[in-house]
Design an enzyme around this catalytic site. Structure first.
Site, PDB file in Angstrom:
ATOM      1  N   ASP A 169      -2.829 -13.039   3.866  1.00  0.00           N
ATOM      2  CA  ASP A 169      -4.064 -12.432   3.542  1.00  0.00           C
ATOM      3  C   ASP A 169      -4.973 -12.593   5.099  1.00  0.00           C
ATOM      4  O   ASP A 169      -4.897 -13.393   5.757  1.00  0.00           O
ATOM      5  CB  ASP A 169      -4.563 -13.456   2.444  1.00  0.00           C
ATOM      6  CG  ASP A 169      -6.479 -13.560   2.246  1.00  0.00           C
ATOM      7  OD1 ASP A 169      -6.341 -11.332   3.007  1.00  0.00           O
ATOM      8  OD2 ASP A 169      -6.694 -13.653   1.472  1.00  0.00           O
ATOM      9  N   TYR A 188     -16.267   1.927   6.700  1.00  0.00           N
ATOM     10  CA  TYR A 188     -14.814   2.406   7.272  1.00  0.00           C
ATOM     11  C   TYR A 188     -14.564   2.317   8.211  1.00  0.00           C
ATOM     12  O   TYR A 188     -13.590   2.417   9.626  1.00  0.00           O
ATOM     13  CB  TYR A 188     -14.510   2.766   6.069  1.00  0.00           C
ATOM     14  CG  TYR A 188     -13.416   3.707   6.155  1.00  0.00           C
ATOM     15  CD1 TYR A 188     -11.952   2.516   5.749  1.00  0.00           C
ATOM     16  CD2 TYR A 188     -12.489   5.037   6.742  1.00  0.00           C
ATOM     17  CE1 TYR A 188     -10.408   2.645   6.161  1.00  0.00           C
ATOM     18  CE2 TYR A 188     -11.643   4.810   6.703  1.00  0.00           C
ATOM     19  CZ  TYR A 188     -10.378   3.862   5.803  1.00  0.00           C
ATOM     20  OH  TYR A 188      -8.948   4.518   6.659  1.00  0.00           O
ATOM     21  N   GLY A 212       1.258  -0.894  -0.399  1.00  0.00           N
ATOM     22  CA  GLY A 212      -0.240  -0.077  -0.591  1.00  0.00           C
ATOM     23  C   GLY A 212       0.706   1.533   0.526  1.00  0.00           C
ATOM     24  O   GLY A 212       1.832   1.241  -0.002  1.00  0.00           O
ATOM     25  N   TYR A 268      -8.346  -2.343   4.386  1.00  0.00           N
ATOM     26  CA  TYR A 268      -9.633  -1.978   3.288  1.00  0.00           C
ATOM     27  C   TYR A 268     -10.045  -0.613   4.141  1.00  0.00           C
ATOM     28  O   TYR A 268     -10.655  -0.685   4.504  1.00  0.00           O
ATOM     29  CB  TYR A 268     -10.836  -3.005   3.962  1.00  0.00           C
ATOM     30  CG  TYR A 268     -11.991  -3.096   2.874  1.00  0.00           C
ATOM     31  CD1 TYR A 268     -12.247  -4.319   2.517  1.00  0.00           C
ATOM     32  CD2 TYR A 268     -13.245  -1.864   2.884  1.00  0.00           C
ATOM     33  CE1 TYR A 268     -13.377  -4.091   0.849  1.00  0.00           C
ATOM     34  CE2 TYR A 268     -13.636  -1.853   1.685  1.00  0.00           C
ATOM     35  CZ  TYR A 268     -14.072  -2.878   1.052  1.00  0.00           C
ATOM     36  OH  TYR A 268     -15.188  -3.344   0.143  1.00  0.00           O
ATOM     37  N   LEU A 306       1.763   3.422   2.025  1.00  0.00           N
ATOM     38  CA  LEU A 306       1.731   4.103   3.209  1.00  0.00           C
ATOM     39  C   LEU A 306       2.866   3.054   3.347  1.00  0.00           C
ATOM     40  O   LEU A 306       4.308   2.942   4.386  1.00  0.00           O
ATOM     41  CB  LEU A 306       1.040   3.898   4.746  1.00  0.00           C
ATOM     42  CG  LEU A 306       1.854   3.995   6.256  1.00  0.00           C
ATOM     43  CD1 LEU A 306       2.968   5.564   5.954  1.00  0.00           C
ATOM     44  CD2 LEU A 306       0.951   3.992   7.467  1.00  0.00           C
ATOM     45  N   THR A 339      -7.808   6.624  11.655  1.00  0.00           N
ATOM     46  CA  THR A 339      -7.870   7.649  10.477  1.00  0.00           C
ATOM     47  C   THR A 339      -8.971   7.960  11.363  1.00  0.00           C
ATOM     48  O   THR A 339      -9.367   8.354  12.587  1.00  0.00           O
ATOM     49  CB  THR A 339      -8.829   6.467   9.682  1.00  0.00           C
ATOM     50  OG1 THR A 339      -9.390   7.832   9.211  1.00  0.00           O
ATOM     51  CG2 THR A 339     -10.139   5.709  10.720  1.00  0.00           C
ATOM     52  N   ASP A 340      -9.506   9.466  10.983  1.00  0.00           N
ATOM     53  CA  ASP A 340      -9.860  10.709  11.007  1.00  0.00           C
ATOM     54  C   ASP A 340     -11.227  10.428  11.118  1.00  0.00           C
ATOM     55  O   ASP A 340     -11.825  10.896  11.736  1.00  0.00           O
ATOM     56  CB  ASP A 340      -9.601  12.189  10.600  1.00  0.00           C
ATOM     57  CG  ASP A 340      -9.830  11.605   8.890  1.00  0.00           C
ATOM     58  OD1 ASP A 340      -9.129  10.429   8.209  1.00  0.00           O
ATOM     59  OD2 ASP A 340     -10.279  12.575   7.829  1.00  0.00           O
ATOM     60  N   TRP A 374      -6.526  12.166   4.988  1.00  0.00           N
ATOM     61  CA  TRP A 374      -5.685  12.263   3.680  1.00  0.00           C
ATOM     62  C   TRP A 374      -4.396  12.093   3.294  1.00  0.00           C
ATOM     63  O   TRP A 374      -3.626  12.916   2.965  1.00  0.00           O
ATOM     64  CB  TRP A 374      -6.216  13.772   4.177  1.00  0.00           C
ATOM     65  CG  TRP A 374      -7.717  14.165   3.616  1.00  0.00           C
ATOM     66  CD1 TRP A 374      -8.420  13.157   4.778  1.00  0.00           C
ATOM     67  CD2 TRP A 374      -8.589  15.767   3.727  1.00  0.00           C
ATOM     68  NE1 TRP A 374      -9.616  13.993   4.399  1.00  0.00           N
ATOM     69  CE2 TRP A 374      -9.794  15.494   4.051  1.00  0.00           C
ATOM     70  CE3 TRP A 374      -7.364  17.058   3.223  1.00  0.00           C
ATOM     71  CZ2 TRP A 374     -10.466  17.111   3.963  1.00  0.00           C
ATOM     72  CZ3 TRP A 374      -8.519  18.308   2.615  1.00  0.00           C
ATOM     73  CH2 TRP A 374      -9.705  18.184   4.014  1.00  0.00           C
TER      74      TRP A 374
HETATM   75  N1  LIG Z   1      -5.270   7.049   2.433  1.00  0.00           N
HETATM   76  C1  LIG Z   1      -6.128   7.760   3.620  1.00  0.00           C
HETATM   77  O1  LIG Z   1      -6.636   8.347   3.325  1.00  0.00           O
HETATM   78  C2  LIG Z   1      -6.136   7.444   5.010  1.00  0.00           C
HETATM   79  C3  LIG Z   1      -6.565   8.434   5.406  1.00  0.00           C
HETATM   80  C4  LIG Z   1      -6.056   7.867   6.793  1.00  0.00           C
HETATM   81  C5  LIG Z   1      -6.117   6.651   7.354  1.00  0.00           C
HETATM   82  N2  LIG Z   1      -5.050   5.907   6.744  1.00  0.00           N
HETATM   83  C6  LIG Z   1      -5.041   4.343   6.749  1.00  0.00           C
HETATM   84  O2  LIG Z   1      -3.717   4.815   6.718  1.00  0.00           O
HETATM   85  C7  LIG Z   1      -3.377   3.109   6.533  1.00  0.00           C
HETATM   86  C8  LIG Z   1      -2.677   2.559   5.526  1.00  0.00           C
HETATM   87  O3  LIG Z   1      -3.653   3.161   4.678  1.00  0.00           O
HETATM   88  P1  LIG Z   1      -3.368   3.622   2.971  1.00  0.00           P
HETATM   89  O4  LIG Z   1      -3.166   4.702   2.066  1.00  0.00           O
HETATM   90  O5  LIG Z   1      -1.652   3.337   2.683  1.00  0.00           O
HETATM   91  O6  LIG Z   1      -3.745   2.404   2.009  1.00  0.00           O
HETATM   92  P2  LIG Z   1      -3.427   1.354   0.714  1.00  0.00           P
HETATM   93  O7  LIG Z   1      -2.989   1.309   0.118  1.00  0.00           O
HETATM   94  O8  LIG Z   1      -5.157   1.524   0.069  1.00  0.00           O
HETATM   95  O9  LIG Z   1      -2.848   0.255   1.602  1.00  0.00           O
HETATM   96  C9  LIG Z   1      -3.575  -0.666   2.121  1.00  0.00           C
HETATM   97  C10 LIG Z   1      -3.071  -2.113   1.771  1.00  0.00           C
HETATM   98  O10 LIG Z   1      -3.810  -3.583   2.906  1.00  0.00           O
HETATM   99  C11 LIG Z   1      -3.605  -4.439   1.633  1.00  0.00           C
HETATM  100  N3  LIG Z   1      -4.939  -5.181   2.158  1.00  0.00           N
HETATM  101  C12 LIG Z   1      -6.218  -4.953   1.363  1.00  0.00           C
HETATM  102  N4  LIG Z   1      -6.859  -5.932   2.048  1.00  0.00           N
HETATM  103  C13 LIG Z   1      -6.360  -7.106   2.788  1.00  0.00           C
HETATM  104  C14 LIG Z   1      -6.124  -8.733   3.210  1.00  0.00           C
HETATM  105  N5  LIG Z   1      -7.256  -9.066   3.182  1.00  0.00           N
HETATM  106  N6  LIG Z   1      -5.124  -8.926   3.114  1.00  0.00           N
HETATM  107  C15 LIG Z   1      -4.094  -8.500   3.116  1.00  0.00           C
HETATM  108  N7  LIG Z   1      -3.767  -6.512   2.838  1.00  0.00           N
HETATM  109  C16 LIG Z   1      -4.670  -6.020   2.509  1.00  0.00           C
HETATM  110  C17 LIG Z   1      -3.996  -3.889   0.562  1.00  0.00           C
HETATM  111  O11 LIG Z   1      -3.938  -4.474  -0.535  1.00  0.00           O
HETATM  112  P3  LIG Z   1      -4.696  -4.484  -1.827  1.00  0.00           P
HETATM  113  O12 LIG Z   1      -3.771  -3.774  -2.687  1.00  0.00           O
HETATM  114  O13 LIG Z   1      -4.069  -6.037  -2.773  1.00  0.00           O
HETATM  115  O14 LIG Z   1      -5.641  -4.563  -1.576  1.00  0.00           O
HETATM  116  C18 LIG Z   1      -2.889  -2.459   0.284  1.00  0.00           C
HETATM  117  O15 LIG Z   1      -1.883  -2.413   0.297  1.00  0.00           O
HETATM  118  C19 LIG Z   1      -4.793   2.035   6.915  1.00  0.00           C
HETATM  119  O16 LIG Z   1      -4.668   1.810   8.110  1.00  0.00           O
HETATM  120  C20 LIG Z   1      -5.818   3.516   6.689  1.00  0.00           C
HETATM  121  O17 LIG Z   1      -6.840   2.777   6.574  1.00  0.00           O
HETATM  122  C21 LIG Z   1      -5.411   5.939   5.689  1.00  0.00           C
END
Ligand SMILES: NC(=O)c1ccc[n+]([C@@H]2O[C@H](COP(=O)([O-])OP(=O)(O)OC[C@H]3O[C@@H](n4cnc5c(N)ncnc54)[C@H](OP(=O)(O)O)[C@@H]3O)[C@@H](O)[C@H]2O)c1
Length: 313
Positions: free
Chosen positions: A35, A126, A10, A60, A12, A100-101, A154
Protein backbone atom coordinates in the site's frame (compact mmCIF):
# COMPACT_ATOMS: atom_id res chain seq x y z
CA UNK A 1 16.66 -10.04 -13.24
CA UNK A 2 14.38 -9.12 -10.31
CA UNK A 3 11.69 -6.52 -11.04
CA UNK A 4 9.51 -5.00 -8.35
CA UNK A 5 6.38 -3.82 -10.16
CA UNK A 6 4.05 -1.46 -8.31
CA UNK A 7 0.45 -0.99 -9.48
CA UNK A 8 0.57 -4.48 -11.00
CA UNK A 9 -3.23 -4.67 -11.20
CA UNK A 10 -3.51 -1.43 -13.16
CA UNK A 11 -3.81 -1.39 -16.96
CA UNK A 12 -0.10 -0.78 -17.63
CA UNK A 13 0.97 -3.15 -14.84
CA UNK A 14 -1.03 -5.97 -16.44
CA UNK A 15 0.46 -5.30 -19.89
CA UNK A 16 3.98 -5.37 -18.41
CA UNK A 17 3.26 -8.75 -16.84
CA UNK A 18 1.77 -10.04 -20.09
CA UNK A 19 4.92 -9.02 -22.05
CA UNK A 20 7.41 -10.17 -19.41
CA UNK A 21 10.72 -11.10 -21.10
CA UNK A 22 12.42 -14.43 -20.32
CA UNK A 23 14.80 -14.63 -17.33
CA UNK A 24 12.85 -11.92 -15.54
CA UNK A 25 11.16 -12.44 -12.21
CA UNK A 26 8.40 -9.98 -11.47
CA UNK A 27 7.40 -9.22 -7.88
CA UNK A 28 3.87 -8.04 -8.62
CA UNK A 29 2.85 -5.54 -5.96
CA UNK A 30 -0.62 -4.12 -5.51
CA UNK A 31 -2.61 -2.36 -2.82
CA UNK A 32 -2.95 -5.60 -0.80
CA UNK A 33 0.79 -6.29 -0.38
CA UNK A 34 2.27 -2.85 -1.06
CA UNK A 35 0.00 0.00 0.00
CA UNK A 36 1.75 3.11 -1.24
CA UNK A 37 0.04 5.13 1.50
CA UNK A 38 2.07 3.08 4.00
CA UNK A 39 5.53 4.11 2.86
CA UNK A 40 7.55 2.50 5.74
CA UNK A 41 6.00 -0.89 5.02
CA UNK A 42 6.72 -0.53 1.26
CA UNK A 43 10.33 0.33 2.04
CA UNK A 44 10.64 -2.88 4.06
CA UNK A 45 9.40 -4.89 1.05
CA UNK A 46 11.86 -3.12 -1.24
CA UNK A 47 14.74 -3.93 1.14
CA UNK A 48 13.67 -7.58 1.43
CA UNK A 49 13.24 -8.10 -2.31
CA UNK A 50 16.29 -5.99 -3.20
CA UNK A 51 15.22 -5.74 -6.88
CA UNK A 52 17.41 -4.88 -9.86
CA UNK A 53 14.65 -2.54 -11.00
CA UNK A 54 11.51 -0.96 -9.60
CA UNK A 55 8.94 -0.12 -12.27
CA UNK A 56 6.57 2.35 -10.65
CA UNK A 57 3.15 2.02 -12.29
CA UNK A 58 1.29 2.47 -9.03
CA UNK A 59 -0.39 5.86 -9.08
CA UNK A 60 -3.41 7.85 -8.02
CA UNK A 61 -4.84 8.29 -11.54
CA UNK A 62 -8.29 9.79 -10.97
CA UNK A 63 -7.52 13.25 -12.30
CA UNK A 64 -10.83 14.83 -11.21
CA UNK A 65 -11.02 13.27 -7.73
CA UNK A 66 -7.42 14.34 -7.09
CA UNK A 67 -8.69 17.93 -6.89
CA UNK A 68 -10.50 17.06 -3.63
CA UNK A 69 -8.10 14.33 -2.41
CA UNK A 70 -4.87 16.27 -2.71
CA UNK A 71 -3.21 14.68 0.32
CA UNK A 72 -3.74 11.12 -0.94
CA UNK A 73 -2.74 11.99 -4.50
CA UNK A 74 0.46 13.68 -3.30
CA UNK A 75 1.35 10.77 -1.04
CA UNK A 76 0.89 8.10 -3.73
CA UNK A 77 2.25 10.07 -6.70
CA UNK A 78 5.02 12.11 -5.04
CA UNK A 79 6.05 11.07 -1.52
CA UNK A 80 5.97 7.31 -2.22
CA UNK A 81 8.04 7.30 -5.44
CA UNK A 82 10.49 9.76 -3.87
CA UNK A 83 11.02 7.41 -0.90
CA UNK A 84 11.26 4.34 -3.17
CA UNK A 85 13.83 6.09 -5.36
CA UNK A 86 15.97 7.02 -2.36
CA UNK A 87 15.84 3.42 -1.15
CA UNK A 88 16.70 1.81 -4.50
CA UNK A 89 19.54 4.27 -5.00
CA UNK A 90 21.07 3.11 -1.71
CA UNK A 91 20.48 -0.54 -2.58
CA UNK A 92 22.17 -0.10 -5.98
CA UNK A 93 19.16 -0.95 -8.17
CA UNK A 94 17.41 1.12 -10.83
CA UNK A 95 14.08 2.94 -10.98
CA UNK A 96 11.68 3.45 -13.87
CA UNK A 97 9.06 6.06 -13.07
CA UNK A 98 6.02 6.28 -15.34
CA UNK A 99 4.97 9.90 -15.74
CA UNK A 100 2.50 11.88 -17.75
CA UNK A 101 1.76 14.60 -20.31
CA UNK A 102 -0.25 16.27 -17.50
CA UNK A 103 3.00 17.79 -16.19
CA UNK A 104 2.43 20.33 -19.01
CA UNK A 105 -0.29 22.97 -19.37
CA UNK A 106 -0.92 22.23 -23.06
CA UNK A 107 -0.58 25.86 -24.09
CA UNK A 108 1.85 25.07 -26.94
CA UNK A 109 0.95 25.55 -30.61
CA UNK A 110 -0.29 22.39 -32.33
CA UNK A 111 2.29 20.38 -34.28
CA UNK A 112 5.06 21.45 -31.85
CA UNK A 113 5.42 18.37 -29.61
CA UNK A 114 6.75 18.87 -26.09
CA UNK A 115 10.48 18.19 -25.76
CA UNK A 116 11.75 16.29 -22.73
CA UNK A 117 13.61 19.42 -21.65
CA UNK A 118 10.58 21.73 -21.59
CA UNK A 119 9.53 23.36 -18.35
CA UNK A 120 6.82 21.61 -16.35
CA UNK A 121 3.66 23.64 -15.78
CA UNK A 122 0.88 21.35 -14.50
CA UNK A 123 -2.72 22.54 -14.42
CA UNK A 124 -4.15 20.45 -11.56
CA UNK A 125 -3.33 18.37 -8.50
CA UNK A 126 -2.69 15.15 -10.45
CA UNK A 127 -0.21 16.94 -12.72
CA UNK A 128 1.38 18.72 -9.75
CA UNK A 129 1.84 15.43 -7.89
CA UNK A 130 3.47 13.74 -10.90
CA UNK A 131 5.61 16.80 -11.70
CA UNK A 132 6.78 16.96 -8.06
CA UNK A 133 7.86 13.32 -8.30
CA UNK A 134 9.79 14.07 -11.50
CA UNK A 135 11.64 16.95 -9.82
CA UNK A 136 12.49 14.84 -6.77
CA UNK A 137 13.71 11.93 -8.91
CA UNK A 138 15.87 14.17 -11.09
CA UNK A 139 17.48 15.41 -7.93
CA UNK A 140 17.95 11.96 -6.34
CA UNK A 141 19.45 10.41 -9.48
CA UNK A 142 21.39 13.43 -10.76
CA UNK A 143 24.82 11.84 -10.29
CA UNK A 144 23.91 8.25 -11.05
CA UNK A 145 22.68 6.04 -13.89
CA UNK A 146 19.93 4.61 -11.73
CA UNK A 147 16.75 6.51 -12.53
CA UNK A 148 14.64 7.09 -15.66
CA UNK A 149 11.37 8.98 -16.03
CA UNK A 150 9.20 7.80 -18.91
CA UNK A 151 6.34 10.15 -19.80
CA UNK A 152 3.36 8.92 -21.74
CA UNK A 153 -0.24 9.94 -22.44
CA UNK A 154 -3.83 8.81 -23.06
CA UNK A 155 -3.31 5.12 -22.20
CA UNK A 156 -5.75 2.67 -23.76
CA UNK A 157 -5.93 -1.11 -23.47
CA UNK A 158 -8.31 -4.04 -23.15
CA UNK A 159 -8.61 -3.81 -19.35
CA UNK A 160 -9.02 -1.18 -16.67
CA UNK A 161 -10.55 2.26 -16.82
CA UNK A 162 -9.82 3.96 -20.10
CA UNK A 163 -11.41 5.93 -22.93
CA UNK A 164 -11.58 2.95 -25.30
CA UNK A 165 -13.63 0.83 -22.88
CA UNK A 166 -15.84 3.80 -22.05
CA UNK A 167 -16.63 4.44 -25.72
CA UNK A 168 -17.21 0.74 -26.47
CA UNK A 169 -19.63 0.42 -23.56
CA UNK A 170 -21.46 3.62 -24.56
CA UNK A 171 -22.08 1.93 -27.94
CA UNK A 172 -24.19 -0.67 -26.10
CA UNK A 173 -26.39 1.92 -24.35
CA UNK A 174 -26.54 5.18 -26.26
CA UNK A 175 -27.91 6.40 -29.57
CA UNK A 176 -25.68 9.46 -29.34
CA UNK A 177 -22.20 9.82 -27.87
CA UNK A 178 -20.78 13.31 -27.29
CA UNK A 179 -16.99 13.58 -27.33
CA UNK A 180 -14.66 16.56 -27.02
CA UNK A 181 -12.70 17.52 -30.11
CA UNK A 182 -10.53 20.37 -28.82
CA UNK A 183 -7.98 18.41 -26.78
CA UNK A 184 -5.17 17.25 -29.02
CA UNK A 185 -2.81 14.44 -28.13
CA UNK A 186 -1.75 10.91 -28.94
CA UNK A 187 -3.32 7.75 -27.56
CA UNK A 188 -0.88 5.08 -26.40
CA UNK A 189 -1.55 1.38 -26.20
CA UNK A 190 -0.60 -0.16 -22.85
CA UNK A 191 1.13 -2.90 -24.90
CA UNK A 192 3.26 -0.40 -26.88
CA UNK A 193 4.26 1.30 -23.67
CA UNK A 194 5.00 -1.98 -21.87
CA UNK A 195 7.18 -3.06 -24.79
CA UNK A 196 9.11 0.21 -24.59
CA UNK A 197 9.56 -0.16 -20.81
CA UNK A 198 11.13 -3.58 -21.32
CA UNK A 199 13.31 -2.25 -24.17
CA UNK A 200 14.64 0.49 -21.88
CA UNK A 201 15.37 -1.97 -19.07
CA UNK A 202 17.22 -4.33 -21.41
CA UNK A 203 18.94 -1.63 -23.45
CA UNK A 204 22.58 -2.67 -23.98
CA UNK A 205 23.76 0.90 -24.38
CA UNK A 206 21.84 1.91 -21.28
CA UNK A 207 24.21 4.68 -20.21
CA UNK A 208 23.67 6.47 -23.54
CA UNK A 209 20.28 7.55 -22.20
CA UNK A 210 22.08 9.77 -19.76
CA UNK A 211 24.74 11.20 -22.03
CA UNK A 212 22.09 12.39 -24.50
CA UNK A 213 19.58 13.45 -21.91
CA UNK A 214 20.79 15.27 -18.84
CA UNK A 215 17.37 15.36 -17.19
CA UNK A 216 16.77 11.58 -17.38
CA UNK A 217 13.40 11.98 -19.08
CA UNK A 218 12.13 9.99 -22.03
CA UNK A 219 8.81 10.25 -23.87
CA UNK A 220 6.65 7.54 -25.42
CA UNK A 221 3.34 7.70 -27.30
CA UNK A 222 1.94 5.85 -30.28
CA UNK A 223 2.52 7.80 -33.50
CA UNK A 224 0.18 10.53 -34.75
CA UNK A 225 -1.71 13.55 -33.42
CA UNK A 226 -5.46 13.37 -32.94
CA UNK A 227 -8.32 14.33 -30.59
CA UNK A 228 -10.80 12.34 -28.47
CA UNK A 229 -13.64 12.77 -30.98
CA UNK A 230 -11.54 11.33 -33.82
CA UNK A 231 -10.48 8.43 -31.61
CA UNK A 232 -14.13 7.69 -30.79
CA UNK A 233 -15.00 7.71 -34.53
CA UNK A 234 -12.11 5.33 -35.21
CA UNK A 235 -13.12 2.97 -32.38
CA UNK A 236 -16.63 2.87 -33.82
CA UNK A 237 -15.49 2.29 -37.42
CA UNK A 238 -12.80 -0.30 -36.62
CA UNK A 239 -15.09 -2.03 -34.12
CA UNK A 240 -17.77 -2.48 -36.79
CA UNK A 241 -15.17 -3.50 -39.41
CA UNK A 242 -13.95 -6.41 -37.25
CA UNK A 243 -17.46 -7.37 -36.12
CA UNK A 244 -17.01 -6.34 -32.49
CA UNK A 245 -19.59 -3.51 -32.58
CA UNK A 246 -23.09 -4.01 -34.01
CA UNK A 247 -24.68 -0.63 -33.19
CA UNK A 248 -23.96 2.62 -34.93
CA UNK A 249 -24.66 5.51 -32.53
CA UNK A 250 -24.13 9.07 -33.72
CA UNK A 251 -20.84 10.46 -32.44
CA UNK A 252 -21.10 14.20 -31.89
CA UNK A 253 -18.13 16.56 -31.46
CA UNK A 254 -18.33 18.99 -28.53
CA UNK A 255 -15.99 21.53 -26.92
CA UNK A 256 -14.28 20.96 -23.56
CA UNK A 257 -16.33 23.89 -22.21
CA UNK A 258 -19.52 21.85 -22.90
CA UNK A 259 -18.24 18.95 -20.80
CA UNK A 260 -17.47 20.42 -17.38
CA UNK A 261 -15.02 18.47 -15.22
CA UNK A 262 -13.35 19.17 -11.88
CA UNK A 263 -9.80 19.25 -13.23
CA UNK A 264 -8.50 21.24 -16.18
CA UNK A 265 -6.78 19.20 -18.88
CA UNK A 266 -4.00 20.24 -21.27
CA UNK A 267 -5.47 21.19 -24.66
CA UNK A 268 -2.31 20.05 -26.50
CA UNK A 269 -0.19 17.24 -25.13
CA UNK A 270 1.78 15.64 -27.92
CA UNK A 271 5.19 14.52 -26.66
CA UNK A 272 8.32 14.49 -28.79
CA UNK A 273 9.51 10.85 -28.84
CA UNK A 274 12.47 11.24 -31.23
CA UNK A 275 15.12 10.68 -28.57
CA UNK A 276 13.51 7.48 -27.30
CA UNK A 277 13.10 6.22 -30.86
CA UNK A 278 16.74 6.80 -31.68
CA UNK A 279 18.01 5.30 -28.40
CA UNK A 280 15.89 2.18 -28.82
CA UNK A 281 16.23 2.07 -32.58
CA UNK A 282 12.48 1.52 -32.69
CA UNK A 283 9.93 3.62 -34.59
CA UNK A 284 6.77 2.40 -32.84
CA UNK A 285 3.36 2.14 -34.52
CA UNK A 286 0.58 4.53 -35.51
CA UNK A 287 -2.20 4.87 -32.96
CA UNK A 288 -4.82 3.51 -35.40
CA UNK A 289 -2.82 0.29 -35.80
CA UNK A 290 -2.35 -0.27 -32.06
CA UNK A 291 -6.04 0.55 -31.50
CA UNK A 292 -7.02 -2.16 -34.01
CA UNK A 293 -4.74 -4.66 -32.25
CA UNK A 294 -6.45 -3.95 -28.94
CA UNK A 295 -9.95 -4.18 -30.44
CA UNK A 296 -9.11 -7.65 -31.78
CA UNK A 297 -8.42 -8.75 -28.21
CA UNK A 298 -11.93 -7.75 -27.04
CA UNK A 299 -15.37 -9.33 -26.80
CA UNK A 300 -18.79 -8.71 -25.22
CA UNK A 301 -18.84 -10.67 -21.96
CA UNK A 302 -21.78 -12.30 -20.19
CA UNK A 303 -22.45 -9.09 -18.22
CA UNK A 304 -23.12 -7.55 -21.63
CA UNK A 305 -20.21 -5.18 -21.49
CA UNK A 306 -16.94 -5.11 -23.39
CA UNK A 307 -13.92 -6.78 -21.82
CA UNK A 308 -10.71 -8.57 -22.67
CA UNK A 309 -11.14 -11.82 -24.63
CA UNK A 310 -8.29 -13.58 -22.81
CA UNK A 311 -7.95 -14.38 -19.13
CA UNK A 312 -6.04 -11.10 -18.98
CA UNK A 313 -8.65 -9.38 -16.78
N1 LIG B 1 -4.03 6.27 -17.79
C1 LIG B 1 -3.46 7.22 -18.54
O1 LIG B 1 -4.06 7.72 -19.50
C2 LIG B 1 -2.07 7.69 -18.22
C3 LIG B 1 -1.52 8.71 -19.01
C4 LIG B 1 -0.23 9.14 -18.73
C5 LIG B 1 0.48 8.57 -17.70
N2 LIG B 1 -0.08 7.60 -16.95
C6 LIG B 1 0.71 7.02 -15.87
O2 LIG B 1 0.94 5.66 -16.19
C7 LIG B 1 1.02 4.90 -14.98
C8 LIG B 1 0.10 3.70 -15.07
O3 LIG B 1 -1.23 4.19 -15.23
P1 LIG B 1 -2.45 3.23 -15.46
O4 LIG B 1 -3.29 3.84 -16.52
O5 LIG B 1 -2.00 1.81 -15.58
O6 LIG B 1 -3.21 3.46 -14.11
P2 LIG B 1 -4.24 2.53 -13.35
O7 LIG B 1 -4.83 1.51 -14.27
O8 LIG B 1 -5.13 3.45 -12.57
O9 LIG B 1 -3.28 1.76 -12.36
C9 LIG B 1 -2.71 2.39 -11.24
C10 LIG B 1 -2.55 1.34 -10.18
O10 LIG B 1 -2.03 1.99 -9.00
C11 LIG B 1 -2.69 1.40 -7.90
N3 LIG B 1 -2.71 2.23 -6.72
C12 LIG B 1 -3.38 3.39 -6.51
N4 LIG B 1 -3.23 3.79 -5.22
C13 LIG B 1 -2.46 2.85 -4.63
C14 LIG B 1 -1.95 2.67 -3.33
N5 LIG B 1 -2.23 3.53 -2.34
N6 LIG B 1 -1.18 1.61 -3.07
C15 LIG B 1 -0.90 0.70 -4.03
N7 LIG B 1 -1.34 0.78 -5.29
C16 LIG B 1 -2.12 1.85 -5.58
C17 LIG B 1 -4.10 1.17 -8.38
O11 LIG B 1 -4.71 0.24 -7.54
P3 LIG B 1 -6.31 0.20 -7.40
O12 LIG B 1 -6.79 -0.34 -8.71
O13 LIG B 1 -6.51 -0.72 -6.24
O14 LIG B 1 -6.76 1.61 -7.16
C18 LIG B 1 -3.87 0.67 -9.80
O15 LIG B 1 -3.73 -0.73 -9.83
C19 LIG B 1 0.73 5.87 -13.85
O16 LIG B 1 1.94 6.33 -13.33
C20 LIG B 1 0.02 7.01 -14.52
O17 LIG B 1 0.23 8.22 -13.82
C21 LIG B 1 -1.34 7.15 -17.18
Amino acid sequence: MKILLTGSKGQLGKALIKLKPPYTKIYAMDRSNFDMLDIPSCLKSIKTINPDWIINCGAYTNVDLAESEEEIAMKVNFHAPKAFAEEIKTLGGRFLQISTDYVFDGEKKIHTPYLTSEKRSPLGIYGISKASAEEALEDIFQNSFQGIILRTSWLIGPVGKNFLLTILNLHLKNKEIKVVNDQIGSPTSTFSLAKVCWMIIFLKEFKLIFSQNKNRILHWQDNGETNWYEIALKISALGREIGLIKNNPKIIPIKTSQFPSLARRPSYSVLDCKLTKSLLNYEGMDWEATLKEILKKMEIDDKNSYSSKSKFK
